[in-house]
Scaffold this motif. Structure first.
Motif, short mmCIF file in Angstrom:
data_model
loop_
_atom_site.label_atom_id
_atom_site.label_comp_id
_atom_site.label_asym_id
_atom_site.label_seq_id
_atom_site.Cartn_x
_atom_site.Cartn_y
_atom_site.Cartn_z
N GLU A 257 0.84 -1.20 0.00
CA GLU A 257 0.00 0.00 0.00
C GLU A 257 0.87 1.25 0.00
OE1 GLU A 257 -3.70 -0.21 2.46
OE2 GLU A 257 -2.64 -1.90 3.37
N ALA A 258 0.41 2.27 -0.70
CA ALA A 258 1.21 3.48 -0.85
C ALA A 258 1.50 4.16 0.49
CB ALA A 258 0.50 4.45 -1.79
N ASP A 259 0.60 4.02 1.45
CA ASP A 259 0.77 4.74 2.72
C ASP A 259 1.48 3.91 3.79
OD1 ASP A 259 -1.21 2.91 3.15
OD2 ASP A 259 -2.69 4.32 3.94
N ALA A 297 -8.97 -13.89 -2.82
CA ALA A 297 -8.42 -12.61 -3.27
C ALA A 297 -7.23 -12.19 -2.42
CB ALA A 297 -9.50 -11.54 -3.26
N ARG A 298 -7.22 -12.59 -1.14
CA ARG A 298 -6.05 -12.30 -0.30
C ARG A 298 -4.83 -13.07 -0.82
NH1 ARG A 298 -9.74 -12.54 4.71
NH2 ARG A 298 -10.04 -10.34 5.23
N TYR A 299 -5.03 -14.34 -1.14
CA TYR A 299 -3.94 -15.10 -1.74
C TYR A 299 -3.46 -14.40 -3.02
CZ TYR A 299 -4.49 -19.46 1.05
OH TYR A 299 -4.50 -20.42 2.04
N GLY A 300 -4.42 -13.97 -3.83
CA GLY A 300 -4.07 -13.30 -5.08
C GLY A 300 -3.26 -12.04 -4.86
N ALA A 304 0.53 -11.38 -6.23
CA ALA A 304 0.87 -10.23 -7.07
C ALA A 304 2.08 -9.48 -6.51
CB ALA A 304 -0.33 -9.29 -7.17
N SER A 305 2.22 -9.45 -5.19
CA SER A 305 3.32 -8.69 -4.58
C SER A 305 4.67 -9.26 -4.98
CB SER A 305 3.17 -8.68 -3.05
OG SER A 305 3.49 -9.93 -2.46
N PHE A 306 4.76 -10.57 -5.18
CA PHE A 306 6.03 -11.17 -5.58
C PHE A 306 6.36 -10.87 -7.04
CE2 PHE A 306 5.13 -13.61 -1.76
CZ PHE A 306 6.38 -13.74 -1.18
N ARG A 333 4.00 -13.83 4.60
CA ARG A 333 3.47 -12.62 3.95
C ARG A 333 1.95 -12.65 3.92
NH1 ARG A 333 6.22 -10.13 -1.46
NH2 ARG A 333 7.96 -10.07 0.03
N LEU A 334 1.37 -13.82 3.69
CA LEU A 334 -0.09 -13.94 3.70
C LEU A 334 -0.64 -13.64 5.10
CD1 LEU A 334 -2.78 -14.78 2.35
CD2 LEU A 334 -2.23 -17.15 2.97
N HIS A 335 0.00 -14.17 6.14
CA HIS A 335 -0.45 -13.92 7.51
C HIS A 335 -0.34 -12.43 7.84
CE1 HIS A 335 -0.88 -18.11 7.95
NE2 HIS A 335 0.37 -18.41 8.28
N GLU A 336 0.73 -11.80 7.40
CA GLU A 336 0.91 -10.36 7.64
C GLU A 336 -0.19 -9.56 6.97
OE1 GLU A 336 3.82 -6.73 6.17
OE2 GLU A 336 4.64 -8.77 6.20
N TYR A 337 -0.47 -9.92 5.73
CA TYR A 337 -1.51 -9.20 4.97
C TYR A 337 -2.87 -9.36 5.62
CZ TYR A 337 -4.44 -8.05 0.89
OH TYR A 337 -5.38 -7.51 0.04
N ARG A 338 -3.19 -10.58 6.04
CA ARG A 338 -4.49 -10.83 6.67
C ARG A 338 -4.58 -10.09 8.01
NH1 ARG A 338 -4.30 -16.26 7.11
NH2 ARG A 338 -5.26 -16.66 5.07
N ALA A 339 -3.51 -10.12 8.80
CA ALA A 339 -3.51 -9.46 10.10
C ALA A 339 -3.67 -7.95 9.96
CB ALA A 339 -2.23 -9.79 10.86
N ARG A 340 -3.07 -7.39 8.93
CA ARG A 340 -3.17 -5.96 8.70
C ARG A 340 -4.61 -5.53 8.46
NH1 ARG A 340 -0.13 -4.47 3.49
NH2 ARG A 340 1.56 -5.64 4.46
N GLN A 341 -5.37 -6.37 7.76
CA GLN A 341 -6.77 -6.04 7.51
C GLN A 341 -7.64 -6.25 8.75
OE1 GLN A 341 -8.13 -7.84 3.74
NE2 GLN A 341 -5.96 -7.96 3.22
N GLU A 342 -7.30 -7.25 9.56
CA GLU A 342 -8.07 -7.49 10.77
C GLU A 342 -7.92 -6.33 11.75
OE1 GLU A 342 -6.57 -11.23 12.06
OE2 GLU A 342 -7.81 -12.40 10.67
N LEU A 343 -6.77 -5.68 11.74
CA LEU A 343 -6.57 -4.53 12.63
C LEU A 343 -7.48 -3.36 12.25
CD1 LEU A 343 -2.68 -4.43 12.98
CD2 LEU A 343 -4.34 -4.94 14.78
N LEU A 344 -7.84 -3.31 10.97
CA LEU A 344 -8.66 -2.19 10.49
C LEU A 344 -10.15 -2.44 10.70
CD1 LEU A 344 -6.77 -1.42 7.14
CD2 LEU A 344 -6.58 -0.20 9.33
N GLN A 345 -10.52 -3.66 11.05
CA GLN A 345 -11.94 -3.98 11.19
C GLN A 345 -12.45 -3.63 12.58
OE1 GLN A 345 -12.37 -8.09 10.07
NE2 GLN A 345 -12.03 -7.69 7.90
#
Length: 345
Positions: A257-259, A297-300, A304-306, A333-345
């Motif tokens: 993410e850009a930010d 889509a999270r897997y996707g 894409a990041s790689f 990386r998948l766990h990090e991405y998922r955890a990042r979204q859970e923090l925002l919920q």
């Protein structure tokens, strides 16, 4: 037949990449099939990688070094080599050195994988198929493949993922596209291709309401048998929009993410192939998470990041019992991405 999870009918292309005032890069492995297979391969470490069936059609100039590199992925690879013609080649020209605006064209005829050659092969039993095709060709591909499977006694329906060929995305093909989406389970244009079907010349990836509105037109028309399919719109640096009749639609951010910060932003080198890799990762996420399209889509997004981190393919290495790609763990990386979204919920 072998238990095959994923197979792509996309192309394998040898790219020449040019930047202003720089020596061109040659024989860079690319193409929708190569990147989609990469995206799936990331989540299937060896020996699970052998559940990927990959049939590629190349010419007599296909480099041995690239063939050996693909063999090192430990997938169910079959190379169909033409004896008297060149491989599919493309010219990718960037207008500056920041991997920004670019132009692409094929410089040799495209060598496609022919369904007729799949009879009796492991690929014919795949749980998921990925295609990049025009609406007209897509209808033919799907009907031919399903007929071949039926002939072999394979009665289960595969998950069919379709990304429309960019040059076919124009208003005169919209009606054919709406009809063809009824044959597939996942329709996934990027935001530029989506807008092009409706004659929009300058779409903005950040215009979420417009992307949602146009995507809904395909969903309302019917995606997949009984309209149970999904529309997944890939919107570059703005992530992806996932919608189906069975779930609430949802936006997911990209992994980078850009930010998030300059250090992560600096890892984004070249977006070529990221959308194809997304769909390969999506396919494996769909299988591993029992049809959950948000998780898929999270897997996707992680796949894409790689693809974004370099020109061409990421590098695989081993650390103990774990595979690393570009020195990173895919699952971490998948766990990090998922955890990042859970923090925002």
């Amino acid at each position: 037949m072998d238990s095959i999870a994923f197979a792509s009918f996309g192309s394998v292309v040898l790219d020449e990449i040019r930047f202003p005032n720089q020596k061109p890069l040659t024989n860079v492995l690319g193409g929708s099939g190569a990147y989609a297979t990469l995206g799936a391969r990331l989540f299937l470490p060896s020996p699970l990688s052998r559940s990927l069936a990959w049939s590629i059609h190349v010419g007599n100039d296909f480099p041995d070094a690239i063939a050996e590199h693909l063999q090192s992925w430990d997938v169910n690879l079959a190379i169909d080599k033409e004896s008297d013609g060149p491989s599919t080649r493309g010219l990718l020209e960037y207008q500056d050195t920041t991997f920004g605006p670019k132009n692409f064209k094929y410089t040799t005829p495209v060598l496609a994988v022919q369904e007729s050659k799949l009879q009796g092969t492991a690929l014919l039993a795949s749980k998921v198929y990925h295609y990049l095709a025009s609406p007209q060709d897509m209808e033919t591909h799907v009907l031919n493949t399903l007929a071949l499977r039926e002939k072999e006694g394979i009665t289960d329906r595969p998950l069919i993922i379709w990304e429309p060929a960019p040059l076919s995305c124009k208003p005169e093909n919209l009606e054919a596209c709406l009809e063809t989406t009824g044959l597939v389970d996942v329709f996934s244009p990027n935001h530029l291709e989506l807008a092009a079907f409706f004659g929009h010349r300058h779409p903005v990836a950040s215009d979420r309401s417009e992307i949602e509105r146009l995507g809904s037109k395909f969903l309302d028309s019917g995606v997949g048998p009984e309209g149970k399919g999904a529309v997944v719109i890939r919107a570059g640096e703005n992530g992806c929009f996932v919608q189906s009749r069975n779930i609430s639609s949802r936006w997911l951010p990209p992994f980078y993410e850009a930010d998030i910060g300059e250090e992560q932003a600096a890892k984004v080198v070249d977006a070529t192939g990221a959308g194809n890799a997304f769909l390969g990762g999506y396919a494996i996420g769909y299988l591993q998470r029992r049809g959950n399209i948000i998780e898929a889509a999270r897997y996707g997004s992680v796949a894409a990041s790689f693809a974004l981190e370099q020109v061409g393919m990421p590098e695989k290495s081993d650390e103990g019992d774990e595979e690393l790609w570009n020195g990173a763990s895919v699952l971490r990386r998948l766990h990090e991405y998922r955890a990042r979204q859970e923090l925002l919920q």
